[in-house]
Design a protein around this motif. Structure first.
Motif, PDB file in Angstrom:
ATOM      1  N   LEU A 151       0.803  -1.241   0.024  1.00 45.14           N
ATOM      2  CA  LEU A 151      -0.016   0.044   0.095  1.00 45.14           C
ATOM      3  C   LEU A 151       0.727   1.232   0.068  1.00 45.14           C
ATOM      4  O   LEU A 151       1.868   1.471   0.809  1.00 45.14           O
ATOM      5  CB  LEU A 151      -0.920   0.019   1.279  1.00 45.14           C
ATOM      6  CG  LEU A 151      -1.861   1.174   1.457  1.00 45.14           C
ATOM      7  CD1 LEU A 151      -2.906   1.193   0.297  1.00 45.14           C
ATOM      8  CD2 LEU A 151      -2.633   1.013   2.880  1.00 45.14           C
ATOM      9  N   VAL A 152       0.651   2.131  -0.987  1.00 42.96           N
ATOM     10  CA  VAL A 152       1.193   3.473  -1.041  1.00 42.96           C
ATOM     11  C   VAL A 152       0.166   4.345  -0.103  1.00 42.96           C
ATOM     12  O   VAL A 152      -0.941   4.412  -0.276  1.00 42.96           O
ATOM     13  CB  VAL A 152       1.307   4.093  -2.403  1.00 42.96           C
ATOM     14  CG1 VAL A 152       1.830   5.364  -2.307  1.00 42.96           C
ATOM     15  CG2 VAL A 152       1.932   3.045  -3.345  1.00 42.96           C
ATOM     16  N   PRO A 153       0.890   5.012   1.015  1.00 41.75           N
ATOM     17  CA  PRO A 153      -0.038   5.708   1.666  1.00 41.75           C
ATOM     18  C   PRO A 153      -0.312   7.227   1.429  1.00 41.75           C
ATOM     19  O   PRO A 153       0.149   8.160   2.332  1.00 41.75           O
ATOM     20  CB  PRO A 153       0.964   5.831   3.277  1.00 41.75           C
ATOM     21  CG  PRO A 153       2.403   5.786   2.486  1.00 41.75           C
ATOM     22  CD  PRO A 153       2.422   4.911   1.400  1.00 41.75           C
ATOM     23  N   ASP A 154      -0.885   7.202   0.133  1.00 43.10           N
ATOM     24  CA  ASP A 154      -1.193   8.197  -0.137  1.00 43.10           C
ATOM     25  C   ASP A 154      -2.551   8.937   0.593  1.00 43.10           C
ATOM     26  O   ASP A 154      -3.504   8.282   0.685  1.00 43.10           O
ATOM     27  CB  ASP A 154      -2.009   8.071  -1.697  1.00 43.10           C
ATOM     28  CG  ASP A 154      -2.187   9.126  -2.512  1.00 43.10           C
ATOM     29  OD1 ASP A 154      -2.587  10.485  -1.747  1.00 43.10           O
ATOM     30  OD2 ASP A 154      -2.418   9.260  -3.676  1.00 43.10           O
ATOM     31  N   ALA A 155      -2.183  10.136   1.148  1.00 39.95           N
ATOM     32  CA  ALA A 155      -3.254  10.609   1.985  1.00 39.95           C
ATOM     33  C   ALA A 155      -4.432  11.151   1.451  1.00 39.95           C
ATOM     34  O   ALA A 155      -5.405  11.301   2.242  1.00 39.95           O
ATOM     35  CB  ALA A 155      -2.460  11.943   2.991  1.00 39.95           C
ATOM     36  N   SER A 156      -4.392  11.143   0.181  1.00 35.75           N
ATOM     37  CA  SER A 156      -5.767  11.529  -0.306  1.00 35.75           C
ATOM     38  C   SER A 156      -6.631  10.437  -0.755  1.00 35.75           C
ATOM     39  O   SER A 156      -7.829  10.642  -1.136  1.00 35.75           O
ATOM     40  CB  SER A 156      -5.498  12.202  -1.836  1.00 35.75           C
ATOM     41  OG  SER A 156      -4.734  11.385  -2.770  1.00 35.75           O
ATOM     42  N   VAL A 157      -6.521   9.096  -0.408  1.00 35.58           N
ATOM     43  CA  VAL A 157      -7.214   7.881  -0.633  1.00 35.58           C
ATOM     44  C   VAL A 157      -7.801   7.505   0.620  1.00 35.58           C
ATOM     45  O   VAL A 157      -7.083   7.509   1.692  1.00 35.58           O
ATOM     46  CB  VAL A 157      -6.610   6.983  -1.648  1.00 35.58           C
ATOM     47  CG1 VAL A 157      -5.869   7.770  -2.916  1.00 35.58           C
ATOM     48  CG2 VAL A 157      -5.492   6.382  -1.011  1.00 35.58           C
ATOM     49  N   PRO A 158      -8.765   6.661   0.597  1.00 28.39           N
ATOM     50  CA  PRO A 158      -9.426   6.072   1.773  1.00 28.39           C
ATOM     51  C   PRO A 158      -8.506   4.760   2.199  1.00 28.39           C
ATOM     52  O   PRO A 158      -8.803   3.574   1.836  1.00 28.39           O
ATOM     53  CB  PRO A 158     -10.722   5.383   1.313  1.00 28.39           C
ATOM     54  CG  PRO A 158     -10.890   5.509  -0.206  1.00 28.39           C
ATOM     55  CD  PRO A 158      -9.661   6.160  -0.665  1.00 28.39           C
ATOM     56  N   LEU A 159      -7.464   5.008   2.804  1.00 27.67           N
ATOM     57  CA  LEU A 159      -6.441   4.135   3.284  1.00 27.67           C
ATOM     58  C   LEU A 159      -7.162   3.026   4.088  1.00 27.67           C
ATOM     59  O   LEU A 159      -6.614   1.810   4.046  1.00 27.67           O
ATOM     60  CB  LEU A 159      -5.157   4.746   3.937  1.00 27.67           C
ATOM     61  CG  LEU A 159      -4.219   5.405   2.897  1.00 27.67           C
ATOM     62  CD1 LEU A 159      -3.293   6.512   3.725  1.00 27.67           C
ATOM     63  CD2 LEU A 159      -3.823   4.781   1.800  1.00 27.67           C
ATOM     64  N   LEU A 160      -7.866   3.318   4.994  1.00 27.58           N
ATOM     65  CA  LEU A 160      -8.349   2.315   5.936  1.00 27.58           C
ATOM     66  C   LEU A 160      -9.156   1.481   5.296  1.00 27.58           C
ATOM     67  O   LEU A 160      -9.476   0.429   5.780  1.00 27.58           O
ATOM     68  CB  LEU A 160      -8.736   3.069   7.321  1.00 27.58           C
ATOM     69  CG  LEU A 160      -7.757   3.686   8.313  1.00 27.58           C
ATOM     70  CD1 LEU A 160      -8.529   4.276   9.380  1.00 27.58           C
ATOM     71  CD2 LEU A 160      -6.744   2.597   8.680  1.00 27.58           C
ATOM     72  N   ARG A 161      -9.815   2.056   4.377  1.00 25.90           N
ATOM     73  CA  ARG A 161     -10.927   1.207   3.467  1.00 25.90           C
ATOM     74  C   ARG A 161     -10.199  -0.025   2.916  1.00 25.90           C
ATOM     75  O   ARG A 161     -10.493  -0.896   2.707  1.00 25.90           O
ATOM     76  CB  ARG A 161     -11.838   1.869   2.926  1.00 25.90           C
ATOM     77  CG  ARG A 161     -12.904   1.227   2.127  1.00 25.90           C
ATOM     78  CD  ARG A 161     -13.319   1.921   0.861  1.00 25.90           C
ATOM     79  NE  ARG A 161     -13.857   3.221   1.312  1.00 25.90           N
ATOM     80  CZ  ARG A 161     -14.351   4.237   0.393  1.00 25.90           C
ATOM     81  NH1 ARG A 161     -14.380   4.046  -0.908  1.00 25.90           N
ATOM     82  NH2 ARG A 161     -15.031   5.408   1.135  1.00 25.90           N
ATOM     83  N   THR A 162      -9.098   0.629   2.273  1.00 28.68           N
ATOM     84  CA  THR A 162      -8.049  -0.667   1.667  1.00 28.68           C
ATOM     85  C   THR A 162      -7.830  -1.620   2.578  1.00 28.68           C
ATOM     86  O   THR A 162      -7.702  -2.837   2.253  1.00 28.68           O
ATOM     87  CB  THR A 162      -6.939   0.187   0.999  1.00 28.68           C
ATOM     88  OG1 THR A 162      -7.349   1.138   0.050  1.00 28.68           O
ATOM     89  CG2 THR A 162      -6.297  -0.983   0.269  1.00 28.68           C
ATOM     90  N   ALA A 163      -7.301  -1.363   3.808  1.00 28.25           N
ATOM     91  CA  ALA A 163      -6.977  -2.246   4.660  1.00 28.25           C
ATOM     92  C   ALA A 163      -7.962  -3.083   5.165  1.00 28.25           C
ATOM     93  O   ALA A 163      -7.811  -4.301   5.175  1.00 28.25           O
ATOM     94  CB  ALA A 163      -6.447  -1.435   6.027  1.00 28.25           C
ATOM     95  N   GLN A 164      -9.280  -2.400   5.172  1.00 30.63           N
ATOM     96  CA  GLN A 164     -10.439  -3.356   5.893  1.00 30.63           C
ATOM     97  C   GLN A 164     -10.765  -4.519   4.440  1.00 30.63           C
ATOM     98  O   GLN A 164     -11.193  -5.629   4.963  1.00 30.63           O
ATOM     99  CB  GLN A 164     -11.648  -2.355   6.131  1.00 30.63           C
ATOM    100  CG  GLN A 164     -11.187  -1.753   7.576  1.00 30.63           C
ATOM    101  CD  GLN A 164     -12.416  -0.663   7.593  1.00 30.63           C
ATOM    102  OE1 GLN A 164     -12.696   0.100   6.839  1.00 30.63           O
ATOM    103  NE2 GLN A 164     -12.605  -0.498   8.923  1.00 30.63           N
ATOM    104  N   GLU A 165     -10.865  -3.858   3.332  1.00 28.14           N
ATOM    105  CA  GLU A 165     -11.254  -4.707   2.340  1.00 28.14           C
ATOM    106  C   GLU A 165      -9.990  -5.884   2.265  1.00 28.14           C
ATOM    107  O   GLU A 165     -10.447  -6.943   1.932  1.00 28.14           O
ATOM    108  CB  GLU A 165     -11.023  -3.930   0.902  1.00 28.14           C
ATOM    109  CG  GLU A 165     -12.358  -3.115   0.927  1.00 28.14           C
ATOM    110  CD  GLU A 165     -12.603  -2.207  -0.388  1.00 28.14           C
ATOM    111  OE1 GLU A 165     -11.513  -2.127  -1.063  1.00 28.14           O
ATOM    112  OE2 GLU A 165     -13.531  -1.380  -0.511  1.00 28.14           O
ATOM    113  N   SER A 166      -8.741  -5.791   2.273  1.00 24.67           N
ATOM    114  CA  SER A 166      -7.673  -6.730   2.207  1.00 24.67           C
ATOM    115  C   SER A 166      -8.019  -7.531   3.335  1.00 24.67           C
ATOM    116  O   SER A 166      -7.797  -8.953   3.104  1.00 24.67           O
ATOM    117  CB  SER A 166      -6.314  -6.058   2.696  1.00 24.67           C
ATOM    118  OG  SER A 166      -5.877  -4.994   1.500  1.00 24.67           O
TER     119      SER A 166
END
Length: 305
Positions: free
Chosen positions: A16-31
């Protein structure tokens, strides 16, 4: 294909690239929901508009229930090893043992210096060797910090560390996986690391076999079992339904074939998907189960539920 020696179960995850403009925690939860095993967070603090990697690792652990999370890889010149050891051990305890540690010597030295870090060896030609020595010292300090010893003291060329007591200790034996690509870095990983993280852009298959041999030789020379070193491959490509456009650029069937060959023929045991986040579901739900089935068939073992 020749069956590979095993180092435990295959693992699949996301880089995961920690781009602050995208929903990072959603990506973590989906993973986590998709059943992936690993979530690696890239650590480049000096890049504009990126979230702090360690903060994101902690938040991702709090927002998920089973996936293992790690900095992949932590930028050592901006993460003092004793402080990093305490942070990682704390996250491991709070998450019930779901943390691993990817560690790197640093690459973008201009960025590191802009953020207040120091270039090992200064600007001299020997700075790459100095960075490797600093990385080796960091591994020693981190393991010392996680030990049950008291009266700790370490004084190296690059780092010093003194503490009356170690700890806190993690709740499981955290793997230290080194992100290295050069021959000397692989020698170091073989001697001291629990795993090797290799990006496909820098270590394509034609270089992977040589890297594996170098890692094995260094481990054996240090009296270690090479099969105990995890091999993590970051898949920097594009997963789509179009025609094949080269390694890791093509439809799911191409990915299934290439990942199966990487596991069986090149002894990779952990994969981190580094493509576009929008393609993660297809990777997790279509590619990963098919690769598991293909590898189980090749190895002649039943597929675990």
């Amino acid at each position: 294909m020749t069956p590979a020696r095993g180092r435990g179960p295959l693992r699949f995850g996301v880089s995961l690239v920690p781009d602050a403009s995208v929903p990072l925690l959603r990506t973590a939860q989906e993973s986590d929901r998709f059943g992936l095993d690993l979530l690696g967070v890239r650590d480049q603090p000096y890049r504009r508009d990126t979230a702090d990697a360690l903060t994101l690792v902690a938040a991702a652990l709090a927002a998920t229930s089973r996936i293992r999370v790690l900095p992949a890889v932590a930028c050592l010149p901006l993460r003092p090893p004793a402080v990093l050891a305490k942070a990682v051990a704390t996250m491991d305890r709070l998450s019930g043992g779901r943390v691993e540690l990817g560690l790197g010597a640093g690459t973008s030295w201009d960025g590191v210096e802009a953020y207040g870090g120091a270039r090992p060896g200064g600007a001299s030609a020997g700075s790459a060797a100095a960075a490797r020595r600093a990385l080796e010292e960091a591994v020693q300090i981190i393991r010392l910090h996680w030990s049950d010893q008291s009266g700790l003291r370490f004084q190296g060329e690059h780092y010093g560390f003194t503490a009356l007591q170690a700890g806190p200790a993690p709740v499981h034996q955290i793997g230290i996986w080194l992100g290295v690509t050069g021959p000397r870095g692989l020698d170091l990983a073989g001697r001291v690391a629990d795993g090797w993280i290799a990006p496909s852009s820098l270590v394509p298959p034609k270089r992977l076999a040589d890297g594996q041999r170098r890692l094995d030789d260094a481990a054996a020379g240090a009296g270690r079992d090479p099969d105990e070193i995890r091999r993590v491959y970051v898949l920097e490509g594009s997963l789509d339904a179009k025609d094949a456009r080269g390694f890791l650029h093509g439809p799911p069937r191409q990915w299934i074939n290439e990942l199966t060959e990487l596991a069986i023929g090149h002894r990779v045991d952990s994969f981190l998907f580094g493509g576009h986040p929008a393609q993660m579901a297809e990777f997790a739900l279509e590619v990963v189960p098919a690769v598991r089935e293909e590898i189980a068939r090749e190895r002649g073992v039943p597929l675990r539920a």
